[in-house]
Design a protein around this motif. Structure first.
Motif, PDB file in Angstrom:
ATOM      1  N   GLY A 192       0.840  -1.187   0.000  1.00  0.00           N
ATOM      2  CA  GLY A 192       0.000   0.000   0.000  1.00  0.00           C
ATOM      3  C   GLY A 192       0.877   1.240   0.000  1.00  0.00           C
ATOM      4  O   GLY A 192       1.933   1.289  -0.630  1.00  0.00           O
ATOM      5  N   ASP A 193       0.435   2.261   0.713  1.00  0.00           N
ATOM      6  CA  ASP A 193       1.221   3.477   0.848  1.00  0.00           C
ATOM      7  C   ASP A 193       2.084   3.333   2.097  1.00  0.00           C
ATOM      8  O   ASP A 193       1.648   3.595   3.213  1.00  0.00           O
ATOM      9  CB  ASP A 193       0.301   4.695   0.968  1.00  0.00           C
ATOM     10  CG  ASP A 193       1.071   6.011   0.948  1.00  0.00           C
ATOM     11  OD1 ASP A 193       2.320   5.959   0.964  1.00  0.00           O
ATOM     12  OD2 ASP A 193       0.441   7.082   0.927  1.00  0.00           O
ATOM     13  N   GLY A 194       3.314   2.898   1.918  1.00  0.00           N
ATOM     14  CA  GLY A 194       4.197   2.645   3.045  1.00  0.00           C
ATOM     15  C   GLY A 194       5.062   3.822   3.421  1.00  0.00           C
ATOM     16  O   GLY A 194       5.971   3.684   4.242  1.00  0.00           O
ATOM     17  N   ARG A 195       4.814   4.993   2.856  1.00  0.00           N
ATOM     18  CA  ARG A 195       5.650   6.151   3.142  1.00  0.00           C
ATOM     19  C   ARG A 195       5.480   6.631   4.583  1.00  0.00           C
ATOM     20  O   ARG A 195       4.374   6.695   5.099  1.00  0.00           O
ATOM     21  CB  ARG A 195       5.313   7.296   2.189  1.00  0.00           C
ATOM     22  CG  ARG A 195       5.608   7.016   0.730  1.00  0.00           C
ATOM     23  CD  ARG A 195       5.102   8.127  -0.149  1.00  0.00           C
ATOM     24  NE  ARG A 195       3.649   8.252  -0.068  1.00  0.00           N
ATOM     25  CZ  ARG A 195       2.947   9.205  -0.667  1.00  0.00           C
ATOM     26  NH1 ARG A 195       3.568  10.119  -1.381  1.00  0.00           N
ATOM     27  NH2 ARG A 195       1.641   9.256  -0.562  1.00  0.00           N
ATOM     28  N   VAL A 196       6.589   6.976   5.189  1.00  0.00           N
ATOM     29  CA  VAL A 196       6.556   7.560   6.522  1.00  0.00           C
ATOM     30  C   VAL A 196       6.154   9.027   6.396  1.00  0.00           C
ATOM     31  O   VAL A 196       6.594   9.726   5.480  1.00  0.00           O
ATOM     32  CB  VAL A 196       7.936   7.434   7.209  1.00  0.00           C
ATOM     33  CG1 VAL A 196       7.944   8.131   8.558  1.00  0.00           C
ATOM     34  CG2 VAL A 196       8.307   5.967   7.354  1.00  0.00           C
ATOM     35  N   ASP A 197       5.320   9.487   7.303  1.00  0.00           N
ATOM     36  CA  ASP A 197       4.825  10.863   7.274  1.00  0.00           C
ATOM     37  C   ASP A 197       5.988  11.823   7.521  1.00  0.00           C
ATOM     38  O   ASP A 197       6.625  11.791   8.577  1.00  0.00           O
ATOM     39  CB  ASP A 197       3.746  11.039   8.338  1.00  0.00           C
ATOM     40  CG  ASP A 197       3.017  12.375   8.198  1.00  0.00           C
ATOM     41  OD1 ASP A 197       3.607  13.325   7.648  1.00  0.00           O
ATOM     42  OD2 ASP A 197       1.859  12.471   8.638  1.00  0.00           O
ATOM     43  N   SER A 198       6.272  12.692   6.549  1.00  0.00           N
ATOM     44  CA  SER A 198       7.379  13.637   6.682  1.00  0.00           C
ATOM     45  C   SER A 198       7.157  14.607   7.833  1.00  0.00           C
ATOM     46  O   SER A 198       8.107  14.997   8.523  1.00  0.00           O
ATOM     47  CB  SER A 198       7.567  14.414   5.368  1.00  0.00           C
ATOM     48  OG  SER A 198       7.945  13.553   4.321  1.00  0.00           O
ATOM     49  N   ALA A 199       5.905  14.998   8.050  1.00  0.00           N
ATOM     50  CA  ALA A 199       5.606  15.923   9.150  1.00  0.00           C
ATOM     51  C   ALA A 199       5.942  15.284  10.495  1.00  0.00           C
ATOM     52  O   ALA A 199       6.469  15.950  11.401  1.00  0.00           O
ATOM     53  CB  ALA A 199       4.141  16.341   9.109  1.00  0.00           C
TER      54      ALA A 199
END
Length: 558
Positions: free
Chosen positions: A146-153
């Motif tokens: 899925g969307d495995g990106r870590v939240d930059s904020a």
């Protein structure tokens, strides 16, 4: 800044590492090709020119973006000014950063900043943390289905809590603006932060002494310096005076509706370079659909039209229109229509060999490669594709009957595997390579007769039939069924796994009909399907919920 620390611990009176003058400790975390070693060498050169004892070491990271190389530097003031307490002729310097003992941490990318915090290099009592805010996604993030990106904020917030001072800016963009490398911009940030006791001229002289790319590096240095320098406080401004001229206030919903209508009108009359002359009549029909879905439908029209042709775009629009007619909230948020418009476009534009060949031979792509490589007009560039075709990808592109026959042929599969098991390297910029790919891309008119096309359209129709049947009784469940298309992605083994998971989710959706928590449970199952590649989490979740762990329909691509 170096600080004088107690020579002994209060409890035991034993000598500590802090005896006498403490060195300045600096850790640089950078990936391959970003010049982390050059940055560390520049810092050491500045310190040595000022009479400091300085050394730098490095510990290599792991390849394929699972970790950066850590460059570590220690800078010790001249002994003539601050004699060593132990009377040594020169100090003993460390070779690796110790958690809690780092004065300056420099991270070339936001995830590496998070790694530095996780490893304890940054502490709120001591550390100035300098990081670039751009992202180079890690392997774990890319591998997630899925969307495995870590939240930059969240990464930035954690960095702010962990450090005494946080300096964050897009130093990669600064470097790119000046056609330099990020190490030069980060070097400027180190100087601009004021954490090292050296003047700006000393930092700039280190770049000049290196003698490579001096002007570009100095320009990027200046950009990084300005980004890291403490901001000048602005004078308070008077609040603007609001003047009422008797205009009727417009609600948020009405403003959104007007904006969508404007987009539809623009698309309907857009020049050929934006939409294409054949798609404009279809774009005008989008105005009849629910306002919240119009923008998504317009993008879907362009996507399907470019993927295949006008008839395919019309088929897409007809399918969306069918869903909109069954959407119980079409006059409101139209969640079902909007979700269907998005996932229909994604599914109808599945990746096959024709689509891949078209993407690889696009003029814009080849020009982008030259731009990113910074090739001059006089330089020749080559683009090499590393391919590993499977027998399924070949049979998918063939006519339906022939493709089905070869799909069932063990001899054909073995022959393809024997030829391609070590992969293929194709030079797209050569006459042979470009001809092969462009010929494949021109097979687009034959796609509707292919084995894959027939399978995909049949599956889409079955999926839409279930959505329409459920929408009348449970609109939320219908939306979740639409969202289940998100597990179908990639190619090869990844796509096969998604296909299996999709069949299980559809079976579960049929079994969940009539339950009050049907939509919520299907959403949980969809999350489980994206948790791993072998479907273990999904089957565990299905078994725990008392739902079937085998699909109620045969696998559609056998």
């Amino acid at each position: 800044m170096p600080t004088v620390m107690p020579a002994t611990t209060p409890a035991t009176g034993e000598a500590t590492w802090y005896a006498g003058q403490r060195p300045i400790t600096i850790a640089v975390l950078a990936m391959g090709g970003e010049g982390g070693g050059v940055l560390a060498d520049w810092i050491v050169a500045v310190a040595e020119r000022a009479g400091y004892f300085a050394q730098t070491t490095s510990v290599a990271g792991v390849a394929q973006r699972t970790g950066a190389t850590v460059y570590y530097a220690e800078l010790y003031p001249p002994l003539t000014e601050t004699p060593d307490a132990a009377g040594r002729p020169e100090p003993v310097l460390g070779v690796f950063p110790a958690p809690g003992e780092v004065d300056v941490v420099v991270a070339s990318e936001l995830m590496e900043c998070g790694r530095a915090v996780q490893r304890g290099f940054a502490t709120p009592d001591r550390t100035t943390l300098i990081t670039s805010t751009h992202r180079v996604y890690s392997i774990d993030e890319k591998m997630h289905l899925g969307d495995g990106r870590v939240d930059s904020a969240e990464l930035l917030a954690a960095a702010g809590r962990a450090a005494k001072r946080l300096v964050a800016a897009d130093f990669a963009a600064i470097a790119e603006e000046h056609r330099s490398v990020i190490s030069a911009a980060l070097f400027g940030a180190v100087a601009g932060s004021g954490t090292l006791p050296f003047p700006r001229e000393a930092f700039e002289q280190a770049i000049r002494d290196a003698g490579k790319g001096v002007e570009a590096s100095l320009a990027a240095f200046a950009g990084g310096f300005a980004a890291a320098a403490p901001p000048v406080p602005e004078k308070p401004r008077r609040a603007p005076v609001e003047i009422s001229i008797g205009v009727r206030p417009v609600s948020v919903e009405e403003r959104k509706e007007r904006e969508e209508a404007r987009r539809a009108e623009i698309a309907a009359t857009a020049p050929e370079s934006l939409v294409g002359p054949d798609l404009r009549p279809l774009a005008r029909e989008v105005a009849d659909l629910p306002a919240p879905a119009r923008s998504t439908v317009l993008h879907g029209l362009v996507r399907t039209g470019l993927y295949q042709d006008l008839d395919y775009a019309r088929r897409y629009l007809d399918r969306v229109r069918t869903v909109a007619a069954a959407d119980p909230d079409a006059a409101g948020s139209a969640r079902l229509t909007t979700a269907a418009a998005r996932h229909l476009a994604l599914w109808m534009c599945y990746q096959d060999t024709i689509a891949v060949a078209l993407q690889k031979t696009r003029t814009r792509r080849l020009e982008r490669v030259r731009t990113e490589a910074r090739a001059t007009p006089a330089q020749v560039t080559q683009v090499r594709e590393y391919l590993h075709p499977q027998s399924e990808e070949i049979t998918d592109t063939l006519p339906y009957r022939l493709g089905g026959l070869l799909r069932r042929s063990t001899a054909f599969t073995r022959a393809v595997d024997r030829v391609t098991r070590e992969g293929m390297i194709l030079n797209t910029t050569s006459v042979t390579g470009y001809t092969m790919l462009s010929t494949m891309a021109r097979m687009r008119p034959l796609r509707p007769r292919s084995l894959r096309f027939v399978h995909e359209q049949t599956a889409i129709e079955e999926w839409l039939a279930l959505v329409l049947a459920v929408a009348a009784d449970d609109a939320e469940l219908a939306v979740e069924i639409v969202e289940c298309q998100g597990v179908l992605k990639g190619y090869g083994a990844t796509y096969a796994h998604g296909d299996d998971s999709f069949a299980l989710l559809v079976t579960a959706a049929r079994a969940l009909r009539g339950r009050a928590d049907a939509a919520t449970e299907l959403a949980r199952l969809r999350s489980a399907a994206l948790a791993d590649e072998d479907g273990a989490a999904l089957r565990t979740r299905l078994a725990g919920a008392g739902l079937p762990t085998t699909p109620d329909t045969p696998k559609r691509k056998s």
